[in-house]
Design an enzyme around this catalytic site. Structure first.
Site, mmCIF file in Angstrom:
data_model
loop_
_atom_site.group_PDB
_atom_site.id
_atom_site.type_symbol
_atom_site.label_atom_id
_atom_site.label_comp_id
_atom_site.label_asym_id
_atom_site.label_seq_id
_atom_site.Cartn_x
_atom_site.Cartn_y
_atom_site.Cartn_z
ATOM 1 N N LYS A 71 82.296 46.354 71.996
ATOM 2 C CA LYS A 71 81.141 47.082 71.441
ATOM 3 C C LYS A 71 81.621 48.425 70.886
ATOM 4 O O LYS A 71 82.531 49.044 71.447
ATOM 5 C CB LYS A 71 80.115 47.272 72.567
ATOM 6 C CG LYS A 71 78.790 47.887 72.143
ATOM 7 C CD LYS A 71 77.810 47.911 73.334
ATOM 8 C CE LYS A 71 76.477 48.549 72.980
ATOM 9 N NZ LYS A 71 75.534 48.574 74.117
ATOM 10 N N SER A 147 70.947 46.774 73.248
ATOM 11 C CA SER A 147 71.686 47.317 72.128
ATOM 12 C C SER A 147 73.005 46.601 71.841
ATOM 13 O O SER A 147 73.575 46.781 70.766
ATOM 14 C CB SER A 147 71.976 48.803 72.387
ATOM 15 O OG SER A 147 72.810 48.952 73.520
ATOM 16 N N SER A 171 70.796 46.394 78.036
ATOM 17 C CA SER A 171 71.508 46.135 76.780
ATOM 18 C C SER A 171 72.587 45.064 76.803
ATOM 19 O O SER A 171 73.082 44.682 75.751
ATOM 20 C CB SER A 171 72.130 47.418 76.259
ATOM 21 O OG SER A 171 71.162 48.124 75.550
HETATM 22 N N1 GLN Z 1 66.592 48.989 75.300
HETATM 23 C C1 GLN Z 1 66.834 50.051 76.216
HETATM 24 C C2 GLN Z 1 66.784 51.369 75.474
HETATM 25 O O1 GLN Z 1 66.430 51.353 74.367
HETATM 26 C C3 GLN Z 1 68.145 49.863 76.907
HETATM 27 C C4 GLN Z 1 69.301 50.202 76.080
HETATM 28 C C5 GLN Z 1 70.585 50.052 76.803
HETATM 29 O O2 GLN Z 1 70.670 49.391 77.843
HETATM 30 N N2 GLN Z 1 71.602 50.694 76.269
HETATM 31 O O3 GLN Z 1 67.080 52.397 76.001
#
Ligand code: GLN
Length: 478
Positions: A71, A147, A171
């Site tokens: 990532k 994400s 995420s």
């Molecule tokens: N969707 C969640 C957010 O927007 C989690 C994101 C993540 O785990 N990095 O914060």
């Protein structure tokens, strides 16, 4: 005969050991696949800094010559690491994250193209990337989740053997669920965060996204362990996780939290999850309804704590030390302009929210109160784990939604994390595994949670389920 890019890491390792294939043939097959499908999926970031590169010779080790996709928020020495943000444009870290050093020491090949993500990991759909959205390999009109959407889509579309993602509020697990692959969020402190560009330091963990549970167990074993460079990493032995893949779940006590089966959940998801729970029972597990009474506060608590920490972590991006710098002839304007031009909309929204929650006069009412409720959420889990071995829930209330469906309504987007967020707030480990498809052909994920540092339980249950089903073998048609 399957192409090499379709195989799991453990299958490739067997072939490499038997000298049936060469390391070059693996990367050739991956690049061929990427050229064919990535123009549609856009799982990989393509910009000036990211290029296809030949394999480098790696030391002998458990993962010798197996490529892994990373990532874009995990630092890789000499390779562009931009968090899919304009503000980190051109940033090539001079060092490796600890997980990358561990992978290199085990002989793995760090894939030179990085995986797409929501800018700074802010999002649930990978639509917040500076480089544009990634599409879901099962239906290109839908999001891959986020994400870590690039990592999950690349693995699902066989453009990657396996990948690393990061999970602050879901995420890894949510995109794994949306793309029909396996995703593990380890216990907080199990995997070093050194070299992970911080979003919310008390919630972030790096973890595997893989095609099956065995690969997740192998990869978790490699990246876990104490790191003196991360003061929150815990000094505790790393078990051989592959030993948990014994298929035996007879007599295990599974808790099913009633708060996860309420309004907002798609009826199709509900019936797929119920079927999965019945499968676990048929394998000998016992299940009972349990209660996690503070579940309804998880989303608001998370969006206060996560944005507060993010606003402070993002203060370092000012045009001086890293990446993008706006042109200006005075220092203060340069700071302001760099941040105004360098951050996307969601990053700005979170910096504002977090700064507000931490500001004088509001700190007690928001941030401090959120910390207190976080403790209550953690205590809910402690109580249930006093009597149960694991907790099983859906990973998400719905299958992958359409691209653009929630971008105009951040609150709606935030609610899609409702089942994954509590795990980060409590610091416990959880895994998402494929457990079925909707009538429209979109994958659904089953989430399993366990006590802190009991990743072995997750692998045991996940593997037993996987071995008695075929969901992980179904591939998207591309
Ligand atoms: N969707 C969640 C957010 O927007 C989690 C994101 C993540 O785990 N990095 O914060």
């Amino acid at each position: 005969m399957m192409d090499l890019n379709q195989l799991t890491a453990h299958e490739l390792l067997n072939k490499l050991k038997a000298k049936e294939i060469s390391p070059e043939s693996i990367s050739e097959s991956l690049y061929a696949r990427i050229h064919k499908v990535d123009p549609k999926i856009k799982a990989y970031v393509r910009n000036k800094g990211q290029q296809e590169a030949p394999l480098k010779s790696q030391p002998n080790g458990l993962l010798k010559d197996v490529p892994i996709t990373i990532k874009d928020n995990i630092c890789t020495e000499g390779l562009s690491t931009e968090c899919c943000s304009k503000i980190l444009e051109g940033f090539h870290p001079p060092y490796d994250a600890t997980v990358i050093s561990k992978l290199k020491n085990s002989g793995a090949q760090i894939f030179s193209l990085k995986a797409n993500m929501d800018e700074f990991a802010f999002g649930s759909s990978t639509e917040n990337s500076y480089f544009g959205a990634t599409a879901n390999p099962w239906n290109l009109g839908h999001v891959p989740g986020g994400s870590s959407g690039g990592s999950a889509a690349a693995v699902a579309a066989d453009e990657a053997i396996w990948a690393l993602g990061s999970d602050t509020g879901g995420s890894i697990r949510q995109p794994a669920s949306f793309c029909g692959v396996v995703g593990l969020k380890p216990t907080y402190g199990r995997v070093s965060r050194f070299g992970l560009i911080a979003f919310a330091s008390s919630l972030d963990q790096i973890g595997p996204i893989t095609k099956d549970v065995e690969d997740a167990a192998i990869l978790a074993g490699i990246i876990s362990g104490y790191d003196p460079k991360d003061s929150t990493s815990i000094n505790k032995d790393v078990p051989d996780y592959t030993k948990s893949l014994n298929g035996d779940i007879k007599g295990l006590k599974i808790g099913i939290p009633k708060e996860y089966f309420v309004q907002g959940m798609d009826p199709e998801v509900k019936s797929i999850i119920e079927e999965a729970i019945n499968k676990l029972k048929s394998l000998g597990a016992d299940s009972k309804q349990v209660s996690l009474p503070h579940t309804e506060y998880a989303v608001p608590v998370y969006y206060i704590i996560a944005t507060a920490e993010a606003s402070s972590n993002l203060a370092r991006f000012d045009g001086v030390q890293y990446g993008y710098r706006a042109k200006s002839d005075n220092l203060i304007d340069m700071y302001k302009q760099t941040r105004a031009e360098g951050f996307g909309e969601e990053a700005k929204r979170r910096i504002l929210l977090g700064t507000f929650a931490l500001s004088h006069g509001y700190y007690d009412a928001y941030y401090l109160r959120a910390l207190k409720v976080r403790t209550l959420i953690k205590q809910d889990f402690d109580r249930v784990f006093g009597d149960f071995d694991c907790i099983v829930t859906p990973t998400c209330p719905t299958a992958a939604f359409k691209i653009g469906e929630k971008t105009q309504d951040p609150l709606k987007m935030y609610l899609s994390d409702i089942y994954t967020i509590s795990v980060n707030l409590a610091g416990i480990p959880a895994i998402s595994i494929p457990c079925g498809f909707t009538k429209a052909g979109l994958p659904i994920g089953l989430q399993i949670m366990a006590k802190p540092f009991d990743e072995e339980m997750l692998f045991r249950v996940a593997h037993a389920f996987e071995q008695s089903t075929d969901w992980h073998k179904v591939k998207p048609k591309l």
